[in-house]
Write an enzyme that holds these catalytic residues in place. Structure first.
Site, mmCIF file in Angstrom:
data_model
loop_
_atom_site.group_PDB
_atom_site.id
_atom_site.type_symbol
_atom_site.label_atom_id
_atom_site.label_comp_id
_atom_site.label_asym_id
_atom_site.label_seq_id
_atom_site.Cartn_x
_atom_site.Cartn_y
_atom_site.Cartn_z
ATOM 1 N N ASP A 177 23.719 37.380 18.891
ATOM 2 C CA ASP A 177 24.732 38.346 19.093
ATOM 3 C C ASP A 177 26.092 37.533 19.443
ATOM 4 O O ASP A 177 25.683 36.509 20.326
ATOM 5 C CB ASP A 177 24.413 39.536 19.923
ATOM 6 C CG ASP A 177 25.602 40.678 19.678
ATOM 7 O OD1 ASP A 177 26.317 40.506 19.030
ATOM 8 O OD2 ASP A 177 25.590 41.392 20.826
ATOM 9 N N ASN B 270 25.413 47.696 10.519
ATOM 10 C CA ASN B 270 26.506 46.789 10.431
ATOM 11 C C ASN B 270 27.404 46.912 8.920
ATOM 12 O O ASN B 270 28.395 46.432 8.879
ATOM 13 C CB ASN B 270 25.750 45.099 10.240
ATOM 14 C CG ASN B 270 25.514 44.536 11.617
ATOM 15 O OD1 ASN B 270 24.703 43.759 11.625
ATOM 16 N ND2 ASN B 270 26.126 45.150 12.866
HETATM 17 C C1 IPE Z 1 22.934 43.438 16.793
HETATM 18 O O1 IPE Z 1 24.097 42.943 16.742
HETATM 19 C C2 IPE Z 1 22.543 43.376 15.115
HETATM 20 C C3 IPE Z 1 22.570 41.932 14.533
HETATM 21 C C4 IPE Z 1 22.481 40.845 15.331
HETATM 22 C C5 IPE Z 1 22.347 42.033 13.215
HETATM 23 P P1 IPE Z 1 25.353 44.079 16.994
HETATM 24 O O2 IPE Z 1 26.619 43.334 17.623
HETATM 25 O O3 IPE Z 1 25.520 44.584 15.513
HETATM 26 O O4 IPE Z 1 24.930 45.143 17.823
HETATM 27 P P2 IPE Z 1 25.613 46.152 18.683
HETATM 28 O O5 IPE Z 1 26.883 46.780 17.929
HETATM 29 O O6 IPE Z 1 26.226 45.245 19.972
HETATM 30 O O7 IPE Z 1 24.603 47.093 19.330
HETATM 31 C C1 IPE Z 2 26.062 38.898 15.710
HETATM 32 O O1 IPE Z 2 27.493 38.733 16.002
HETATM 33 C C2 IPE Z 2 26.208 38.667 14.143
HETATM 34 C C3 IPE Z 2 26.075 40.387 13.370
HETATM 35 C C4 IPE Z 2 25.674 41.401 13.701
HETATM 36 C C5 IPE Z 2 26.099 40.114 11.839
HETATM 37 P P1 IPE Z 2 28.702 40.035 15.992
HETATM 38 O O2 IPE Z 2 29.470 39.805 14.937
HETATM 39 O O3 IPE Z 2 27.814 41.202 16.572
HETATM 40 O O4 IPE Z 2 29.792 39.149 17.345
HETATM 41 P P2 IPE Z 2 30.325 40.162 18.553
HETATM 42 O O5 IPE Z 2 29.404 40.926 19.206
HETATM 43 O O6 IPE Z 2 31.188 40.973 18.036
HETATM 44 O O7 IPE Z 2 30.724 39.026 19.320
HETATM 45 MG MG MG Z 3 27.673 42.077 18.452
#
Ligand code: IPE
Ligand code: IPE
Ligand code: MG
Length: 240
Positions: free
Chosen positions: A17, A65
Site C-alpha cells: 500500500d 479497487n
Molecule cells: C489494499 O490496498 C488492496 C491492495 C493492496 C491491492 P487499498 O489501498 O486498496 O486498501 P484501503 O482502501 O486502504 O483499505
Molecule cells: C496500493 O497503493 C496499490 C493498489 C491498491 C493497487 P494505493 O494505490 O492504494 O496507494 P495509496 O494508498 O493511495 O497511497
Molecule cells: Mg491504498
C-alpha cells in the site's frame, strides 16, 4: 545484498500500500506510483526467494479497487498485462512457481490467458511459490467456496455433517497453500482491507510506514526479525 536471517517464516503475505501517496509526494500521477510499485514487487520476489521464504503472497488488486477512477484502473490493467509476460521470465530464472488467487473471470480474455500460461509454465518450479492476489477479496473468495460446497452437497458428493475446516480451506483459492505466518502491510494503515480473512486467523502482523515503492530487502528482514521475537501460541511451524 547478503543479509540473511536465522529463522524464516514459511509464508509471508504482503498488503502493498502507498503507491498513490508515493507518487503524490513527488507531484507525479498515481500511475507512476503503481509502475514503481511493480518494480518493488519484482525485487521482493527475488529477495524473498533469496531469504528462503517458501510462499510469498502479494495483494495486487482488490475486488474494491474496481471502484477507483477508470484511468487508474486501466493504468493498472496495462501494468498487469506487461508483468504477466515479464513474470514468466523472472519465475523461470528463479525457479519460482506462480499462482493467482482471486476471480480472474472479470479480466479481459488476453489477461486471463496470460495468467493461465504463467501458472501452467511455472507449475513445476520448486524454490518458492509466488501467489498474486488479483481481483481478490476474501469475502468473495469465501462466498465462492460456500457456493462450491453447497453444489457438492446438492449433488450428493458431500453431506453437511462432513463439512470440516479442511473442507472450507480446500474450497478456497489458497487450497494447498499453508496459512501465512507473517503479514506485512506498508503505508501505515492498520487494517486487513478484505485480505485473506480465513487464512490470517493466527497470522502475525507487521505494519510499516514505508510506502510500497520504498519497501526493500532491509525492511523485509526487519519484519522477519520482529516476527522472530514474537511468541506464537498457534499457527505455523517456523522452519529452520
Ligand atoms: C489494499 O490496498 C488492496 C491492495 C493492496 C491491492 P487499498 O489501498 O486498496 O486498501 P484501503 O482502501 O486502504 O483499505
Ligand atoms: C496500493 O497503493 C496499490 C493498489 C491498491 C493497487 P494505493 O494505490 O492504494 O496507494 P495509496 O494508498 O493511495 O497511497
Ligand atoms: Mg491504498
Amino acid at each position: 545484498m547478503t543479509e540473511q536471517v536465522s529463522r524464516v517464516p514459511a509464508h509471508v503475505a504482503i498488503i502493498l500500500d502507498g503507491n498513490g501517496r508515493w507518487a503524490k509526494k513527488r507531484g507525479l500521477p498515481r500511475s507512476v506510483g503503481h509502475s514503481e510499485g511493480c518494480k518493488t514487487v519484482e525485487q521482493t520476489v527475488r529477495d524473498a526467494a533469496d531469504l528462503g521464504i517458501r510462499y510469498l503472497t502479494v495483494y495486487g488488486f482488490s475486488t474494491e479497487n474496481w471502484k477507483r477512477d477508470s484511468d487508474e484502473v486501466s493504468a493498472l490493467m496495462t501494468l498487469f498485462r506487461f508483468y504477466v509476460k515479464r513474470l514468466l521470465n523472472i519465475a523461470k530464472e528463479n525457479n519460482v512457481r506462480v499462482v493467482m488467487i482471486g476471480d480472474r473471470n472479470r479480466f479481459d480474455r488476453d489477461l486471463i490467458e496470460g495468467v493461465n500460461r504463467l501458472e501452467r509454465e511455472t507449475a513445476d518450479n520448486t524454490r518458492m511459490t509466488f501467489v498474486i492476489a488479483l481481483n481478490y477479496g476474501a469475502r468473495d473468495e469465501i462466498r465462492r467456496a460456500a457456493a462450491k460446497i453447497a453444489a457438492d452437497v446438492r449433488d450428493g458428493k458431500l453431506s453437511p455433517e462432513d463439512v470440516t475446516e479442511k473442507t472450507v480451506s480446500d474450497a478456497l483459492d489458497t487450497a494447498g497453500i499453508p496459512d501465512p505466518d507473517l503479514l506485512i502491510r506498508t503505508g501505515g494503515e492498520m487494517r486487513l482491507s478484505n485480505y485473506l480473512l480465513w487464512q490470517c486467523a493466527y497470522t502475525e502482523f507487521y505494519v510499516t510506514d514505508l510506502l510500497w515503492p520504498d519497501f526493500n530487502k532491509g525492511e523485509l528482514v526487519r519484519a522477519i526479525e520482529d516476527y522472530n521475537g514474537r511468541e506464537r501460541r498457534y499457527g505455523g511451524v517456523i522452519r529452520k
